[in-house]
Design a protein around this motif. Structure first.
Motif, mmCIF file in Angstrom:
data_model
loop_
_atom_site.group_PDB
_atom_site.id
_atom_site.type_symbol
_atom_site.label_atom_id
_atom_site.label_comp_id
_atom_site.label_asym_id
_atom_site.label_seq_id
_atom_site.Cartn_x
_atom_site.Cartn_y
_atom_site.Cartn_z
ATOM 1 N N THR A 7 0.813 -1.220 0.000
ATOM 2 C CA THR A 7 0.000 0.000 0.000
ATOM 3 C C THR A 7 0.842 1.263 0.000
ATOM 4 O O THR A 7 0.301 2.366 -0.042
ATOM 5 C CB THR A 7 -0.943 0.041 1.218
ATOM 6 O OG1 THR A 7 -0.156 0.064 2.409
ATOM 7 C CG2 THR A 7 -1.910 -1.122 1.218
ATOM 8 N N GLY A 8 2.162 1.116 0.034
ATOM 9 C CA GLY A 8 3.021 2.289 0.065
ATOM 10 C C GLY A 8 2.890 3.055 1.362
ATOM 11 O O GLY A 8 3.101 4.267 1.408
ATOM 12 N N GLY A 9 2.523 2.352 2.422
ATOM 13 C CA GLY A 9 2.391 2.983 3.729
ATOM 14 C C GLY A 9 1.079 3.726 3.929
ATOM 15 O O GLY A 9 0.878 4.350 4.967
ATOM 16 N N LYS A 10 0.172 3.657 2.949
ATOM 17 C CA LYS A 10 -1.110 4.355 3.074
ATOM 18 C C LYS A 10 -2.017 3.608 4.045
ATOM 19 O O LYS A 10 -1.956 2.392 4.141
ATOM 20 C CB LYS A 10 -1.817 4.433 1.722
ATOM 21 C CG LYS A 10 -1.108 5.277 0.700
ATOM 22 C CD LYS A 10 -1.850 5.248 -0.619
ATOM 23 C CE LYS A 10 -1.096 6.017 -1.672
ATOM 24 N NZ LYS A 10 -1.708 5.873 -2.996
ATOM 25 N N ASN A 11 -2.885 4.363 4.725
ATOM 26 C CA ASN A 11 -3.883 3.700 5.554
ATOM 27 C C ASN A 11 -4.961 3.122 4.638
ATOM 28 O O ASN A 11 -4.977 3.371 3.439
ATOM 29 C CB ASN A 11 -4.461 4.656 6.606
ATOM 30 C CG ASN A 11 -5.287 5.781 5.994
ATOM 31 O OD1 ASN A 11 -5.841 5.666 4.901
ATOM 32 N ND2 ASN A 11 -5.374 6.894 6.704
ATOM 33 N N TYR A 12 -5.848 2.347 5.194
ATOM 34 C CA TYR A 12 -6.856 1.636 4.407
ATOM 35 C C TYR A 12 -7.684 2.588 3.536
ATOM 36 O O TYR A 12 -7.853 2.355 2.346
ATOM 37 C CB TYR A 12 -7.764 0.830 5.346
ATOM 38 C CG TYR A 12 -8.873 0.110 4.624
ATOM 39 C CD1 TYR A 12 -8.608 -1.063 3.922
ATOM 40 C CD2 TYR A 12 -10.175 0.598 4.630
ATOM 41 C CE1 TYR A 12 -9.615 -1.732 3.237
ATOM 42 C CE2 TYR A 12 -11.191 -0.060 3.957
ATOM 43 C CZ TYR A 12 -10.903 -1.222 3.253
ATOM 44 O OH TYR A 12 -11.900 -1.868 2.582
ATOM 45 N N GLU A 13 -8.202 3.663 4.128
ATOM 46 C CA GLU A 13 -9.070 4.587 3.387
ATOM 47 C C GLU A 13 -8.316 5.239 2.223
ATOM 48 O O GLU A 13 -8.834 5.349 1.117
ATOM 49 C CB GLU A 13 -9.640 5.656 4.325
ATOM 50 C CG GLU A 13 -10.687 5.146 5.294
ATOM 51 C CD GLU A 13 -10.093 4.384 6.490
ATOM 52 O OE1 GLU A 13 -8.869 4.498 6.759
ATOM 53 O OE2 GLU A 13 -10.863 3.641 7.124
ATOM 54 N N ALA A 14 -7.089 5.668 2.454
ATOM 55 C CA ALA A 14 -6.301 6.317 1.398
ATOM 56 C C ALA A 14 -5.965 5.311 0.296
ATOM 57 O O ALA A 14 -5.992 5.644 -0.890
ATOM 58 C CB ALA A 14 -5.026 6.918 1.983
ATOM 59 N N PHE A 15 -5.653 4.078 0.685
ATOM 60 C CA PHE A 15 -5.342 3.057 -0.307
ATOM 61 C C PHE A 15 -6.562 2.774 -1.187
ATOM 62 O O PHE A 15 -6.456 2.724 -2.408
ATOM 63 C CB PHE A 15 -4.873 1.765 0.367
ATOM 64 C CG PHE A 15 -4.721 0.634 -0.607
ATOM 65 C CD1 PHE A 15 -3.668 0.607 -1.506
ATOM 66 C CD2 PHE A 15 -5.654 -0.392 -0.645
ATOM 67 C CE1 PHE A 15 -3.538 -0.424 -2.427
ATOM 68 C CE2 PHE A 15 -5.537 -1.422 -1.569
ATOM 69 C CZ PHE A 15 -4.464 -1.436 -2.463
ATOM 70 N N ILE A 16 -7.729 2.597 -0.578
ATOM 71 C CA ILE A 16 -8.954 2.311 -1.328
ATOM 72 C C ILE A 16 -9.292 3.471 -2.252
ATOM 73 O O ILE A 16 -9.657 3.270 -3.418
ATOM 74 C CB ILE A 16 -10.131 1.989 -0.378
ATOM 75 C CG1 ILE A 16 -9.871 0.677 0.360
ATOM 76 C CG2 ILE A 16 -11.454 1.943 -1.138
ATOM 77 C CD1 ILE A 16 -9.658 -0.525 -0.535
ATOM 78 N N GLU A 17 -9.149 4.688 -1.787
ATOM 79 C CA GLU A 17 -9.430 5.859 -2.628
ATOM 80 C C GLU A 17 -8.513 5.885 -3.855
ATOM 81 O O GLU A 17 -8.970 6.093 -4.980
ATOM 82 C CB GLU A 17 -9.260 7.145 -1.825
ATOM 83 C CG GLU A 17 -9.630 8.378 -2.613
ATOM 84 C CD GLU A 17 -9.516 9.644 -1.772
ATOM 85 O OE1 GLU A 17 -9.142 10.675 -2.356
ATOM 86 O OE2 GLU A 17 -9.810 9.588 -0.565
ATOM 87 N N SER A 18 -7.230 5.618 -3.662
ATOM 88 C CA SER A 18 -6.308 5.621 -4.809
ATOM 89 C C SER A 18 -6.578 4.426 -5.723
ATOM 90 O O SER A 18 -6.503 4.548 -6.940
ATOM 91 C CB SER A 18 -4.850 5.641 -4.358
ATOM 92 O OG SER A 18 -4.523 4.476 -3.640
ATOM 93 N N TYR A 19 -6.942 3.287 -5.145
ATOM 94 C CA TYR A 19 -7.280 2.105 -5.952
ATOM 95 C C TYR A 19 -8.477 2.393 -6.846
ATOM 96 O O TYR A 19 -8.460 2.105 -8.038
ATOM 97 C CB TYR A 19 -7.565 0.904 -5.039
ATOM 98 C CG TYR A 19 -8.132 -0.275 -5.791
ATOM 99 C CD1 TYR A 19 -7.297 -1.133 -6.495
ATOM 100 C CD2 TYR A 19 -9.503 -0.510 -5.837
ATOM 101 C CE1 TYR A 19 -7.805 -2.198 -7.217
ATOM 102 C CE2 TYR A 19 -10.023 -1.571 -6.552
ATOM 103 C CZ TYR A 19 -9.170 -2.417 -7.241
ATOM 104 O OH TYR A 19 -9.678 -3.461 -7.963
#
Length: 164
Positions: A7-19
């Motif tokens: 995830t590049g160190g992103k939290n769950y919400e930030a990762f899902i948003e970028s995904y």
């Protein structure tokens, strides 16, 4: 930790948003070869699996080509495959291969050859169709990692030799 790395160190919400931003194409329907769905995680109708002859063709050794074969068998019996960005499941690719000390390249080559032999007519029909549409051999390879993998396994000369 692998997930943190992925995830590049992103939290769950930030990762899902970028995904979701990257994967905003909507439903992708696959109804012909060389399209496939990787079955590291897939949902399928029991009826489709049964009509296609079951989950696995036992000619394929462990690791490689069984998901392609299943996808093509499902398409051949009249079903469509679809990929949706609405669901996300992370698959730690190759972990079981590493943990079990498998010779990944050997199995991949062996199963690519088996896949080519089993589906040779359909693969050649696809290649002929692409060539007839004006695509060069290199363009066909550039458009499909799977076709490239099969070409490497079979050998370029034999791969492109067919009637028609």
């Amino acid at each position: 930790d692998r997930l943190n790395y992925f995830t590049g160190g992103k939290n769950y919400e930030a990762f899902i948003e970028s995904y979701l931003t990257i994967n905003d194409k909507g439903l992708t329907v696959i109804n012909k070869i060389p399209g496939i769905i990787s079955t590291c995680c897939a949902l399928a109708r029991r009826e489709a699996i049964e009509k296609a002859g079951g989950i696995v063709d036992t000619r394929f050794a462990i690791y490689g080509a069984d998901d392609t074969d299943l996808s093509w068998r499902i398409i051949k019996v009249g079903y469509k495959l679809a990929i949706t960005p609405k669901a996300y499941i992370h698959h730690f690719e190759h972990v079981s291969v590493i943990n079990n000390n498998l010779d990944r390249q050997n199995y991949l080559h062996l199963n690519s050859m088996r896949l080519y032999e089993k589906w040779k007519i359909e693969i050649q029909d696809y290649l002929k169709e692409q060539l007839a549409q004006g695509f060069s051999q290199q363009q066909i390879l550039d458009n499909s990692w799977l076709i490239t993998r099969l070409c490497v396994a079979v050998g370029e000369k034999e791969f492109w030799e067919f009637n028609g």
